[in-house]
Design an enzyme around this catalytic site. Sequence first.
Site, PDB file in Angstrom:
ATOM      1  CE1 TYR A  57      53.701  35.198  42.603  1.00 19.75           C
ATOM      2  CE2 TYR A  57      53.958  33.135  43.582  1.00 19.75           C
ATOM      3  CZ  TYR A  57      53.098  34.236  43.230  1.00 19.75           C
ATOM      4  OH  TYR A  57      51.918  34.245  43.646  1.00 19.75           O
ATOM      5  CE  LYS A 116      52.402  36.415  46.074  1.00 20.98           C
ATOM      6  NZ  LYS A 116      51.735  37.380  46.192  1.00 20.98           N
TER       7      LYS A 116
HETATM    8  N1  LIG Z   1      46.910  33.595  40.144  1.00 20.77           N
HETATM    9  C1  LIG Z   1      47.388  32.754  41.182  1.00 20.77           C
HETATM   10  O1  LIG Z   1      47.417  31.394  40.605  1.00 20.77           O
HETATM   11  C2  LIG Z   1      47.735  32.915  42.474  1.00 20.77           C
HETATM   12  C3  LIG Z   1      47.995  34.326  42.496  1.00 20.77           C
HETATM   13  N2  LIG Z   1      48.261  34.520  43.947  1.00 20.77           N
HETATM   14  C4  LIG Z   1      48.489  35.896  44.450  1.00 20.77           C
HETATM   15  O2  LIG Z   1      47.097  36.602  44.273  1.00 20.77           O
HETATM   16  C5  LIG Z   1      47.050  37.702  44.090  1.00 20.77           C
HETATM   17  C6  LIG Z   1      45.931  37.991  43.044  1.00 20.77           C
HETATM   18  O3  LIG Z   1      46.224  37.217  41.922  1.00 20.77           O
HETATM   19  P1  LIG Z   1      45.447  37.106  40.569  1.00 20.77           P
HETATM   20  O4  LIG Z   1      43.903  36.838  41.418  1.00 20.77           O
HETATM   21  O5  LIG Z   1      45.884  36.089  39.646  1.00 20.77           O
HETATM   22  O6  LIG Z   1      45.468  38.448  40.107  1.00 20.77           O
HETATM   23  P2  LIG Z   1      45.374  39.207  38.398  1.00 20.77           P
HETATM   24  O7  LIG Z   1      46.812  39.121  37.967  1.00 20.77           O
HETATM   25  O8  LIG Z   1      44.327  38.690  37.817  1.00 20.77           O
HETATM   26  O9  LIG Z   1      45.411  40.484  39.142  1.00 20.77           O
HETATM   27  C7  LIG Z   1      46.254  41.361  39.528  1.00 20.77           C
HETATM   28  C8  LIG Z   1      45.943  42.632  39.999  1.00 20.77           C
HETATM   29  O10 LIG Z   1      46.855  43.400  40.441  1.00 20.77           O
HETATM   30  C9  LIG Z   1      46.966  44.693  39.948  1.00 20.77           C
HETATM   31  N3  LIG Z   1      48.611  44.794  39.899  1.00 20.77           N
HETATM   32  C10 LIG Z   1      49.568  43.923  39.643  1.00 20.77           C
HETATM   33  N4  LIG Z   1      50.645  44.761  39.834  1.00 20.77           N
HETATM   34  C11 LIG Z   1      50.505  45.961  40.164  1.00 20.77           C
HETATM   35  C12 LIG Z   1      51.366  47.100  40.411  1.00 20.77           C
HETATM   36  N5  LIG Z   1      52.400  47.094  40.311  1.00 20.77           N
HETATM   37  N6  LIG Z   1      50.483  48.118  40.866  1.00 20.77           N
HETATM   38  C13 LIG Z   1      49.254  48.223  40.759  1.00 20.77           C
HETATM   39  N7  LIG Z   1      48.562  47.188  40.754  1.00 20.77           N
HETATM   40  C14 LIG Z   1      48.969  45.893  40.414  1.00 20.77           C
HETATM   41  C15 LIG Z   1      46.522  44.271  38.493  1.00 20.77           C
HETATM   42  O11 LIG Z   1      46.126  45.510  37.752  1.00 20.77           O
HETATM   43  P3  LIG Z   1      47.125  46.208  36.731  1.00 20.77           P
HETATM   44  O12 LIG Z   1      47.843  45.239  36.069  1.00 20.77           O
HETATM   45  O13 LIG Z   1      46.347  46.996  35.861  1.00 20.77           O
HETATM   46  O14 LIG Z   1      47.933  47.046  37.710  1.00 20.77           O
HETATM   47  C16 LIG Z   1      45.338  43.389  38.857  1.00 20.77           C
HETATM   48  O15 LIG Z   1      44.349  44.173  39.469  1.00 20.77           O
HETATM   49  C17 LIG Z   1      48.641  38.444  43.631  1.00 20.77           C
HETATM   50  O16 LIG Z   1      49.130  38.880  44.721  1.00 20.77           O
HETATM   51  C18 LIG Z   1      49.092  36.843  43.275  1.00 20.77           C
HETATM   52  O17 LIG Z   1      50.399  37.044  43.552  1.00 20.77           O
HETATM   53  C19 LIG Z   1      48.619  33.623  44.971  1.00 20.77           C
HETATM   54  C20 LIG Z   1      48.515  32.393  44.463  1.00 20.77           C
HETATM   55  C21 LIG Z   1      48.223  31.861  43.239  1.00 20.77           C
HETATM   56  C1  LIG Z   2      49.971  15.849  51.321  1.00 15.30           C
HETATM   57  C2  LIG Z   2      50.743  16.585  50.455  1.00 15.30           C
HETATM   58  C3  LIG Z   2      50.258  16.829  49.009  1.00 15.30           C
HETATM   59  C4  LIG Z   2      51.076  18.022  48.589  1.00 15.30           C
HETATM   60  C5  LIG Z   2      50.576  18.288  47.167  1.00 15.30           C
HETATM   61  C6  LIG Z   2      51.030  19.444  46.847  1.00 15.30           C
HETATM   62  C7  LIG Z   2      50.749  19.880  45.483  1.00 15.30           C
HETATM   63  C8  LIG Z   2      51.326  21.544  45.423  1.00 15.30           C
HETATM   64  C9  LIG Z   2      50.979  22.025  44.090  1.00 15.30           C
HETATM   65  C10 LIG Z   2      51.669  23.118  43.814  1.00 15.30           C
HETATM   66  C11 LIG Z   2      50.690  24.477  43.581  1.00 15.30           C
HETATM   67  C12 LIG Z   2      51.557  25.665  43.433  1.00 15.30           C
HETATM   68  C13 LIG Z   2      50.477  26.960  43.407  1.00 15.30           C
HETATM   69  C14 LIG Z   2      51.026  28.136  43.019  1.00 15.30           C
HETATM   70  C15 LIG Z   2      50.404  29.262  43.260  1.00 15.30           C
HETATM   71  C16 LIG Z   2      50.895  30.572  42.642  1.00 15.30           C
HETATM   72  O1  LIG Z   2      51.341  31.621  43.502  1.00 15.30           O
HETATM   73  C17 LIG Z   2      51.353  30.749  41.277  1.00 15.30           C
HETATM   74  N1  LIG Z   2      50.306  30.400  40.353  1.00 15.30           N
HETATM   75  C18 LIG Z   2      51.563  31.996  40.869  1.00 15.30           C
HETATM   76  O2  LIG Z   2      52.532  32.179  39.945  1.00 15.30           O
END
Ligand SMILES: NC(=O)C1=CN([C@@H]2O[C@H](COP(=O)(O)OP(=O)(O)OC[C@H]3O[C@@H](n4cnc5c(N)ncnc54)[C@H](OP(=O)(O)O)[C@@H]3O)[C@@H](O)[C@H]2O)C=CC1
Ligand SMILES: CCCCCCCCCCCCCCCC(=O)[C@@H](N)CO
Length: 323
Positions: free
Chosen positions: A179, A183
């Site tokens: 992943y 990113k």
């Molecule tokens: N969840 C987390 O903790 C974190 C997420 N992110 C990033 O933020 C973004 C949103 O995450 P999150 O809110 O968890 O999203 P969700 O997993 O809840 O939703 C993902 C969305 O993307 C769509 N999607 C995924 N793959 C495809 C594809 N190949 N083609 C078209 N649509 C796609 C899904 O629809 P469908 O599956 O129907 O296609 C859905 O609408 C993502 O890019 C994720 O990597 C970043 C940091 C943390």
């Molecule tokens: C002073 C400094 C303190 C630092 C503390 C750091 C703690 C970091 C925690 C890690 C968080 C990881 C988020 C992942 C989000 C994501 O993209 C996934 N959910 C997708 O799989």
Amino acid sequence: MWSAQRKWDPRGQHCYVTGGSSGLGLAVSVALTKGGADVSIVARNEERLAKALAELEARSFASIRPWIKYRTSPDQKLRTYSFSLSEPDASDAALEAACRDHDGKLPHAVFLCAGSSTPGFFVEQDASSLQKGMDNTYWVQAYTALTYTKWTVRDKTPGKIVFVSSLLGYMSMIGYSSYSPGKHALRGLAETLRSELLLYGTTVHIMFPGNIDSPGYVEENRVKPKITLEIEATDKPKAPEALAEGLIQGVQRGDFHIAPDMLSNIFRSSTLGATPHNNLLLDGLYATIGWIGLPLWRRDMDSTVLKHRKEHSDYLAAKGFFK
Ligand SMILES: NC(=O)C1=CN([C@@H]2O[C@H](COP(=O)(O)OP(=O)(O)OC[C@H]3O[C@@H](n4cnc5c(N)ncnc54)[C@H](OP(=O)(O)O)[C@@H]3O)[C@@H](O)[C@H]2O)C=CC1
Ligand SMILES: CCCCCCCCCCCCCCCC(=O)[C@@H](N)CO
């Protein structure tokens, strides 16, 4: 005038939101609808798309206009499109379909929220899972950015591209080999485009959120290694609505790297390189906190990983890895 640039206003703008059927993307779609934009959502699953559209069109009897919850006008076009954005042709077809519904005009802005994560140990990956990892982080956003750029340049219209990376686009740790690389790659792409698309007046932004309280987060946690869950516990998942607001405010402020919270700001400021500052003074402060705090955090994380050696070895043995 000191306020040289007018704040970006979604009103009347056609906003194309990938991944808009769930989590962050859905919250962004709702916020843009409230802001008066036309919203085109793209994702694969049609049932979830239909639910998302129903949410955008929701009615509220509490508001002054009891038939409308989010819309600001009956003329706003709210549409959904089912395409797989990790395929180049389908990415083009999705954008084309959205243009068709807008008299052939390209979206004023694309919000590339689509993406997913399947955490696991590196030794458990294979070529296909690592490639899928890149598909669902990098390509799922890069193909759309490419075609959108070509078509906006061809039409001589400036555009706006917003990528969604992650804290794991600034750093990484155990469990994220499929992943985090994609990113990080998005950061490289956004950095290139911020520079190159100056040629066309297209603006580029990229957000780096921590954990999001979304359906995707629930899904990834089902397979997330225990040790990864343990290390991440510091980062409580945030509401998609709050992050969507942070995303749109970041776009309105003109931030290139959008950091929606303290942790994101610490990692951002500690890895700026030649990335533009958001706020020279504050960035210095965040960088100082990072300079002191990040090595301590990493040392702590390393010892957590080391303490996990025996449990990990037992886990691999139980899976038949050593035979
Ligand atoms: N969840 C987390 O903790 C974190 C997420 N992110 C990033 O933020 C973004 C949103 O995450 P999150 O809110 O968890 O999203 P969700 O997993 O809840 O939703 C993902 C969305 O993307 C769509 N999607 C995924 N793959 C495809 C594809 N190949 N083609 C078209 N649509 C796609 C899904 O629809 P469908 O599956 O129907 O296609 C859905 O609408 C993502 O890019 C994720 O990597 C970043 C940091 C943390
Ligand atoms: C002073 C400094 C303190 C630092 C503390 C750091 C703690 C970091 C925690 C890690 C968080 C990881 C988020 C992942 C989000 C994501 O993209 C996934 N959910 C997708 O799989």
